[in-house]
Motif scaffolding. Structure first.
Motif, PDB file in Angstrom:
ATOM      1  N   SER A 213      -7.327 -37.883 -35.916  1.00  0.00           N
ATOM      2  CA  SER A 213      -8.457 -38.819 -35.946  1.00  0.00           C
ATOM      3  C   SER A 213      -8.827 -39.351 -34.560  1.00  0.00           C
ATOM      4  CB  SER A 213      -8.179 -39.968 -36.914  1.00  0.00           C
ATOM      5  OG  SER A 213      -6.943 -40.570 -36.625  1.00  0.00           O
ATOM      6  N   ALA A 214      -7.838 -39.486 -33.658  1.00  0.00           N
ATOM      7  CA  ALA A 214      -8.184 -39.995 -32.318  1.00  0.00           C
ATOM      8  C   ALA A 214      -9.063 -38.983 -31.589  1.00  0.00           C
ATOM      9  CB  ALA A 214      -6.921 -40.274 -31.511  1.00  0.00           C
TER      10      ALA A 214
ATOM     11  N   GLN B  82     -12.518 -39.312 -32.955  1.00  0.00           N
ATOM     12  CA  GLN B  82     -13.192 -40.490 -32.398  1.00  0.00           C
ATOM     13  C   GLN B  82     -13.675 -40.216 -30.980  1.00  0.00           C
ATOM     14  OE1 GLN B  82     -10.635 -43.907 -32.628  1.00  0.00           O
ATOM     15  NE2 GLN B  82     -10.413 -43.730 -34.836  1.00  0.00           N
ATOM     16  N   PHE B  83     -12.838 -39.530 -30.219  1.00  0.00           N
ATOM     17  CA  PHE B  83     -13.199 -39.203 -28.833  1.00  0.00           C
ATOM     18  C   PHE B  83     -14.456 -38.326 -28.807  1.00  0.00           C
ATOM     19  CE2 PHE B  83     -12.845 -35.831 -25.614  1.00  0.00           C
ATOM     20  CZ  PHE B  83     -13.028 -36.590 -24.466  1.00  0.00           C
ATOM     21  N   VAL B  84     -14.454 -37.287 -29.653  1.00  0.00           N
ATOM     22  CA  VAL B  84     -15.607 -36.380 -29.682  1.00  0.00           C
ATOM     23  C   VAL B  84     -16.853 -37.123 -30.158  1.00  0.00           C
ATOM     24  CG1 VAL B  84     -16.576 -34.397 -30.933  1.00  0.00           C
ATOM     25  CG2 VAL B  84     -14.323 -34.217 -29.847  1.00  0.00           C
ATOM     26  N   GLU B  85     -16.686 -37.920 -31.216  1.00  0.00           N
ATOM     27  CA  GLU B  85     -17.848 -38.650 -31.732  1.00  0.00           C
ATOM     28  C   GLU B  85     -18.399 -39.633 -30.699  1.00  0.00           C
ATOM     29  OE1 GLU B  85     -16.435 -38.354 -36.398  1.00  0.00           O
ATOM     30  OE2 GLU B  85     -16.142 -40.210 -35.279  1.00  0.00           O
ATOM     31  N   SER B  86     -17.496 -40.303 -29.962  1.00  0.00           N
ATOM     32  CA  SER B  86     -18.031 -41.268 -28.989  1.00  0.00           C
ATOM     33  C   SER B  86     -18.680 -40.524 -27.824  1.00  0.00           C
ATOM     34  CB  SER B  86     -16.963 -42.265 -28.534  1.00  0.00           C
ATOM     35  OG  SER B  86     -15.945 -41.586 -27.863  1.00  0.00           O
ATOM     36  N   THR B  87     -18.171 -39.339 -27.497  1.00  0.00           N
ATOM     37  CA  THR B  87     -18.825 -38.539 -26.449  1.00  0.00           C
ATOM     38  C   THR B  87     -20.233 -38.144 -26.901  1.00  0.00           C
ATOM     39  OG1 THR B  87     -16.676 -37.666 -25.788  1.00  0.00           O
ATOM     40  CG2 THR B  87     -18.603 -36.475 -24.999  1.00  0.00           C
TER      41      THR B  87
ATOM     42  N   VAL C 187      -8.745 -27.171 -24.251  1.00  0.00           N
ATOM     43  CA  VAL C 187      -9.051 -28.525 -23.765  1.00  0.00           C
ATOM     44  C   VAL C 187      -8.088 -29.498 -24.442  1.00  0.00           C
ATOM     45  CG1 VAL C 187     -10.799 -30.357 -23.695  1.00  0.00           C
ATOM     46  CG2 VAL C 187     -11.478 -27.963 -23.403  1.00  0.00           C
ATOM     47  N   VAL C 188      -7.460 -30.357 -23.650  1.00  0.00           N
ATOM     48  CA  VAL C 188      -6.503 -31.313 -24.212  1.00  0.00           C
ATOM     49  C   VAL C 188      -7.264 -32.541 -24.719  1.00  0.00           C
ATOM     50  CG1 VAL C 188      -4.483 -32.747 -23.731  1.00  0.00           C
ATOM     51  CG2 VAL C 188      -4.725 -30.502 -22.642  1.00  0.00           C
ATOM     52  N   LEU C 189      -6.995 -32.905 -25.965  1.00  0.00           N
ATOM     53  CA  LEU C 189      -7.707 -34.023 -26.589  1.00  0.00           C
ATOM     54  C   LEU C 189      -6.775 -35.213 -26.745  1.00  0.00           C
ATOM     55  CD1 LEU C 189      -9.495 -31.915 -29.308  1.00  0.00           C
ATOM     56  CD2 LEU C 189     -10.558 -33.051 -27.357  1.00  0.00           C
ATOM     57  N   PRO C 190      -7.348 -36.409 -26.840  1.00  0.00           N
ATOM     58  CA  PRO C 190      -6.496 -37.580 -27.005  1.00  0.00           C
ATOM     59  C   PRO C 190      -5.650 -37.482 -28.278  1.00  0.00           C
ATOM     60  CG  PRO C 190      -8.805 -38.215 -26.703  1.00  0.00           C
ATOM     61  CD  PRO C 190      -8.774 -36.740 -26.836  1.00  0.00           C
ATOM     62  N   GLY C 191      -4.401 -37.916 -28.179  1.00  0.00           N
ATOM     63  CA  GLY C 191      -3.526 -37.961 -29.348  1.00  0.00           C
ATOM     64  C   GLY C 191      -3.541 -39.352 -29.970  1.00  0.00           C
ATOM     65  N   THR C 192      -2.552 -39.608 -30.821  1.00  0.00           N
ATOM     66  CA  THR C 192      -2.483 -40.911 -31.490  1.00  0.00           C
ATOM     67  C   THR C 192      -2.277 -42.026 -30.471  1.00  0.00           C
ATOM     68  OG1 THR C 192      -1.254 -39.656 -33.093  1.00  0.00           O
ATOM     69  CG2 THR C 192      -1.339 -42.017 -33.457  1.00  0.00           C
ATOM     70  N   PRO C 193      -2.988 -43.134 -30.594  1.00  0.00           N
ATOM     71  CA  PRO C 193      -2.802 -44.230 -29.637  1.00  0.00           C
ATOM     72  C   PRO C 193      -1.389 -44.809 -29.728  1.00  0.00           C
ATOM     73  CG  PRO C 193      -4.716 -44.615 -31.057  1.00  0.00           C
ATOM     74  CD  PRO C 193      -3.997 -43.433 -31.607  1.00  0.00           C
ATOM     75  N   VAL C 194      -0.858 -45.274 -28.596  1.00  0.00           N
ATOM     76  CA  VAL C 194       0.464 -45.910 -28.617  1.00  0.00           C
ATOM     77  C   VAL C 194       0.272 -47.430 -28.538  1.00  0.00           C
ATOM     78  CG1 VAL C 194       1.447 -43.919 -27.402  1.00  0.00           C
ATOM     79  CG2 VAL C 194       0.843 -45.957 -26.116  1.00  0.00           C
TER      80      VAL C 194
ATOM     81  N   LEU D  87       0.432 -56.232 -19.864  1.00  0.00           N
ATOM     82  CA  LEU D  87       0.835 -54.881 -20.294  1.00  0.00           C
ATOM     83  C   LEU D  87      -0.323 -54.115 -20.920  1.00  0.00           C
ATOM     84  CD1 LEU D  87       4.139 -55.779 -22.177  1.00  0.00           C
ATOM     85  CD2 LEU D  87       3.931 -54.852 -19.866  1.00  0.00           C
ATOM     86  N   ARG D  88      -1.408 -54.877 -21.166  1.00  0.00           N
ATOM     87  CA  ARG D  88      -2.495 -54.234 -21.916  1.00  0.00           C
ATOM     88  C   ARG D  88      -2.999 -52.992 -21.195  1.00  0.00           C
ATOM     89  NH1 ARG D  88      -6.275 -58.262 -24.181  1.00  0.00           N
ATOM     90  NH2 ARG D  88      -6.393 -58.881 -22.020  1.00  0.00           N
ATOM     91  N   THR D  89      -3.201 -51.934 -21.970  1.00  0.00           N
ATOM     92  CA  THR D  89      -3.680 -50.684 -21.387  1.00  0.00           C
ATOM     93  C   THR D  89      -4.993 -50.328 -22.054  1.00  0.00           C
ATOM     94  OG1 THR D  89      -2.438 -49.528 -23.079  1.00  0.00           O
ATOM     95  CG2 THR D  89      -1.412 -49.717 -20.912  1.00  0.00           C
ATOM     96  N   GLU D  90      -5.724 -49.441 -21.422  1.00  0.00           N
ATOM     97  CA  GLU D  90      -6.903 -48.893 -22.075  1.00  0.00           C
ATOM     98  C   GLU D  90      -6.410 -47.757 -22.954  1.00  0.00           C
ATOM     99  OE1 GLU D  90     -10.010 -49.718 -22.414  1.00  0.00           O
ATOM    100  OE2 GLU D  90      -9.599 -51.491 -21.210  1.00  0.00           O
ATOM    101  N   THR D  91      -6.171 -48.043 -24.229  1.00  0.00           N
ATOM    102  CA  THR D  91      -5.688 -47.074 -25.201  1.00  0.00           C
ATOM    103  C   THR D  91      -4.961 -45.872 -24.592  1.00  0.00           C
ATOM    104  OG1 THR D  91      -7.657 -47.664 -26.397  1.00  0.00           O
ATOM    105  CG2 THR D  91      -6.305 -45.960 -27.384  1.00  0.00           C
ATOM    106  N   THR D  92      -3.691 -46.079 -24.347  1.00  0.00           N
ATOM    107  CA  THR D  92      -2.838 -44.957 -23.943  1.00  0.00           C
ATOM    108  C   THR D  92      -2.576 -44.138 -25.199  1.00  0.00           C
ATOM    109  OG1 THR D  92      -1.734 -46.583 -22.610  1.00  0.00           O
ATOM    110  CG2 THR D  92      -0.708 -44.426 -22.684  1.00  0.00           C
ATOM    111  N   THR D  93      -2.381 -42.842 -25.058  1.00  0.00           N
ATOM    112  CA  THR D  93      -2.099 -42.045 -26.242  1.00  0.00           C
ATOM    113  C   THR D  93      -0.822 -41.240 -26.049  1.00  0.00           C
ATOM    114  OG1 THR D  93      -3.510 -40.305 -25.437  1.00  0.00           O
ATOM    115  CG2 THR D  93      -4.494 -41.876 -26.950  1.00  0.00           C
TER     116      THR D  93
END
Ligand code: HAM
Length: 437
Positions: free
Chosen positions: A29-30, A33-38, A331-338, A430-436
């Motif tokens: 799903s991540a 979401q990445f593809v849809e937001s692109t 192409v490497v796609l984002p995985g599950t957010p951590v 510690l906040r990150t921009e959605t690390t995966t």
């Protein structure tokens, strides 16, 4: 074992992680979401705005819009009745968007209406790799513009999405289908060409010869392709106006350095097209190589009951096929957010404190994980590790009483003690921009 349910063949679940169904990898799903937001980001650069129409439509809308004799309408509709009403799960989104345009008088917004969409479609096709019964399309429709620049903007917006995602080696084919006035003359010429070979044609093509001869040009059968290659060409039948429109489209494509090939036999599988038609293919995808397709459909509004024609052009693209193209290019796609932080509790008082602290940190905008199974501290640490949390906040009953907690950096293993009063400020850092993962 009791029998459990399975998803319907030709549909699939989008799970948190990538999964395999019928030999095909379905992205997680991540990645979706990445593809849809692109897609949204790129299409909005073209000043397109989103429209969302229902999945359920009136069967008659699709039959009239897409065409009575198309495969979609004769064989592939998921249609049903309730009382007097006839419903269909939309097999495409162009006719629904035109319905919405006419119903809501969207022309009153002024100018050409530039609309995009993302959503599921349904076709009862034989499922195989890249061909599903529930699939997802993104696309755009520019309604109220006759200018060839609209055709080329639509093509450019389609290509921009693939370019942004790094999907290269696509092939754009274009053709003109002429105007409805010249079409019958061409169809007669096609009939005259195929009729003497009727006996050699497949059942499907023989049927098409009687109902919709243009569709024979779509045949995939080897010996029929030879006949198609010798068939009369549409371009030789179109009128001056249509030819001029087509020439301008080609000039504008050249102006934008868009590479294309002309395919005189490209007719598309839907009946609403006039003038420009195009398809984008990715050869790496084999049989289901069509990534996207579209064209101009100036008569659809009238076919749906409008008092006059409305110039319109659009494209639609399959998202599952886009994923196949991404995979083909590794192409490497984002995985599950951590999570930003995993809260570990030791003892009942600590567990209650941690539960409340999680809520506070979430209000700060952090992605916070904690144990919901009452597990031992060791098991909680293992879980934090499994989830690839970069940091853990470790809280014990005794430490809590002393007003301190432990912060552990899971990467380096370093652990420090901090006062409870500083937890918020510390964790916020510690906040990150959605690390995966
Ligand atoms: P279409 O060629 O029927 O056109 O579909 C567009 C794209 O949807 C195809 O190129 C393919 O990528 C994807 N697609 C279609 N059927 C399936 C399936 N069963 N499984 C997976 N993907 C599929 C249209 O739908 C038109 N409405 C395009 C358009 C928009 N013309 C003008 N505006």
């Amino acid at each position: 074992m009791a029998q459990t349910f399975q998803n319907i063949r030709g549909t699939f679940d989008i799970l948190p992680e990538a999964s395999t169904t019928d030999g095909t990898t379905i992205a997680g799903s991540a990645a979706w979401q990445f593809v849809e937001s692109t897609i949204r980001r790129v299409l909005s650069r073209f000043n397109l705005v989103e429209i969302r129409t229902p999945i359920l439509e009136d069967t008659e809308l699709i039959a009239r819009g897409v065409g009575q004799h198309t495969d979609i309408v004769t064989k592939e509709m998921f249609a049903f009745e309730r009382g007097e009403d006839h419903y269909v799960l939309r097999p495409e989104i162009t006719a629904p968007v035109m319905r919405a345009y006419l119903q809501h008088h969207l022309q009153q917004r002024g100018g050409a209406q530039k609309l995009f969409y993302i959503g599921p479609c349904f076709r009862a096709e034989r499922p195989q790799k890249g061909r599903y019964r529930q699939f997802h399309q993104f696309g755009c429709e520019v309604i109220g513009a006759e200018d060839p620049r609209a055709d080329v903007e639509v093509i450019a917006s389609m290509l921009a999405v693939y370019e942004e995602l790094g999907i290269g080696r696509n092939e754009l084919r274009i053709n003109t289908l002429g105007s409805p006035e010249t079409r019958p003359v061409y169809v007669d010429a096609l009939k005259a060409h195929f009729e003497p070979h009727r006996a050699r044609l497949s059942d499907v093509s023989r049927n098409r010869l009687d109902t919709n001869p243009l569709r024979i040009l779509d045949t995939k059968e080897g010996n029929e392709r030879e006949l198609v290659a010798k068939a009369p060409r549409l371009i030789d039948f179109v009128d001056e106006e249509s030819r001029a429109h087509y020439d301008q489209v080609k000039t504008l494509l050249d102006d934008l350095d868009i590479v294309y090939t002309e395919d005189p036999f490209l007719v598309r599988g839907l009946d609403y097209y006039t003038h420009t038609a195009f398809e984008l293919e990715n050869p790496a995808l084999g049989a289901q190589r069509a990534l996207a397709g579209g064209g101009r459909y100036d008569l659809l509004a009238r076919d749906l009951g409008a008092s006059r024609p409305v110039g319109a052009v659009g494209f639609a693209a399959g998202i599952e096929r886009l994923f196949l193209a991404l995979q083909a290019q590794n192409v490497v796609l984002p995985g599950t957010p951590v999570p930003d932080v995993f809260l570990v509790a030791l003892g009942d008082v600590a567990a209650r404190w941690v539960f409340r602290e999680a809520q506070r940190l979430r209000r700060e905008g952090l992605r916070v994980a904690l144990d919901l199974k009452g597990r031992s501290m060791k098991a909680q640490m293992r879980e934090a590790d499994r989830q690839k949390a970069p940091s853990t906040l470790i809280v014990g009953d005794d430490e809590l009483a002393a007003g301190v907690v432990q912060m552990k950096n899971m990467g380096s293993g370093d652990q420090i003690e901090i006062p409870i009063s500083e937890v918020n400020a510390y964790v916020r850092g510690l906040r990150t921009e959605t690390t995966t993962r």
